[in-house]
Scaffold this active site. Structure first.
Site, PDB file in Angstrom:
ATOM      1  N   GLU A  49      80.176  17.418 109.942  1.00 13.95           N
ATOM      2  CA  GLU A  49      80.018  16.378 108.927  1.00 13.95           C
ATOM      3  C   GLU A  49      78.545  16.365 108.495  1.00 13.95           C
ATOM      4  O   GLU A  49      77.673  16.007 109.278  1.00 13.95           O
ATOM      5  CB  GLU A  49      80.422  15.032 109.540  1.00 13.95           C
ATOM      6  CG  GLU A  49      80.220  13.831 108.670  1.00 13.95           C
ATOM      7  CD  GLU A  49      80.449  12.538 109.449  1.00 13.95           C
ATOM      8  OE1 GLU A  49      79.869  11.523 109.037  1.00 13.95           O
ATOM      9  OE2 GLU A  49      81.177  12.561 110.466  1.00 13.95           O
ATOM     10  N   ASP A  60      73.585   3.435 107.663  1.00 16.68           N
ATOM     11  CA  ASP A  60      72.869   4.284 108.610  1.00 16.68           C
ATOM     12  C   ASP A  60      72.035   3.457 109.574  1.00 16.68           C
ATOM     13  O   ASP A  60      71.368   2.504 109.178  1.00 16.68           O
ATOM     14  CB  ASP A  60      71.950   5.252 107.859  1.00 16.68           C
ATOM     15  CG  ASP A  60      72.732   6.272 107.040  1.00 16.68           C
ATOM     16  OD1 ASP A  60      73.880   6.540 107.395  1.00 16.68           O
ATOM     17  OD2 ASP A  60      72.181   6.786 106.052  1.00 16.68           O
TER      18      ASP A  60
END
Length: 265
Positions: A49, A60
């Site tokens: 990924e 994030d």
């Protein structure tokens, strides 16, 4: 095999869960991130990924956020993504990209889908694209044989999980956070419950990201999920200025994590 769902089912047939690795493209450089991805594949990662760096990320954590800033400073472009997925696919693993939707929209959805598929890419994980707004992407991904992976959270309603499960043509990303040690049992319980709810909602496959960093943690998740997603632990290792040591440590961690996913089904 090009598609990640095929790789997951292959592992399940062998009694294992799949190991999915995440790295941000362009950290510490584009070429080094591709080199690191190949090392991880060589050491047991089943699916890769690649995070495409974006200036306004919404999900994030601090480790990945710092790496993304570095990738942006390096001037990482979509053309780099097309090259990277092709090289990773050539190394033997399906290559997805986790990307926020704006870069794809800016490039042109159909144009992106055509070039990504032609490069060998498996599909996209789209954290900020809800299924209700994914019509153009669903059409383009179907036309170009690409996978759609949508995210589910513990807060998602049963109705929303059903919508997510219906929209995916591959697997559902069950997103959660490991938390500090004292909270881990609570978080793990929530992740187990989310996987159960996704399956009841019709998800074909469900993979979990929980801040995993050891083989033991990978095994715990592999017992109830179809795949284990690991990102920050790899990104931390690649921050080592001794690049050969960074690659060696990342490869060793991949072997440990893959061993943790074996014989769990």
């Amino acid at each position: 095999m090009k598609h990640s769902a095929e790789a997951i089912r292959r592992e399940l047939d062998n009694g294992n869960a799949a190991l999915i690795a995440y790295l941000p493209l362009g950290y510490p450089t584009v070429d080094k991130s591709i080199e690191a991805a190949k090392v991880l594949v060589e050491n047991g990662v089943d699916i890769f990924e690649l995070g495409f760096p974006y200036s306004d990320p919404g999900m994030d954590g601090p480790v990945i956020e710092r790496a993304v800033v570095r990738a942006l400073e390096n001037g990482t472009h979509l053309e780099d993504l097309f090259r990277a997925v092709g090289e990773i696919y050539g190394a033997g693993a399906p290559a997805l990209s986790m990307t926020y939707w704006n870069p794809v929209h800016w490039y042109g959805v159909e144009r992106f889908a055509q070039e990504f598929s032609a490069s060998g890419g498996a599909g996209l994980i789209t954290p900020d694209l809800p299924p209700e707004e994914a019509g153009p992407w669903m059409a383009a991904s179907d036309e170009n044989d690409l996978e759609r992976v949508f995210l589910a959270a513990p807060s998602s309603s049963d109705e929303r999980l059903a919508l997510i499960s219906q929209a995916t043509n591959s697997w559902v990303y069950a997103a959660s956070t490991m938390g500090v040690t004292g909270q881990r049992s609570v978080v793990d319980s929530a992740a187990r419950d989310l996987v159960r709810r996704c399956r009841e909602a019709g998800a074909p496959l469900v993979c979990v990201g929980l801040g995993v960093s050891t083989g033991e943690q990978a095994r715990e998740i592999a017992e109830y999920a179809d795949g284990v997603i690991v990102g920050s632990a790899f990104v931390k290792l690649l921050g080592n200025e001794d690049w050969d040591r960074a690659l060696a440590d990342a490869g060793a961690l991949a072997r440990e994590l893959k061993e943790g996913t074996r014989n769990t089904k």
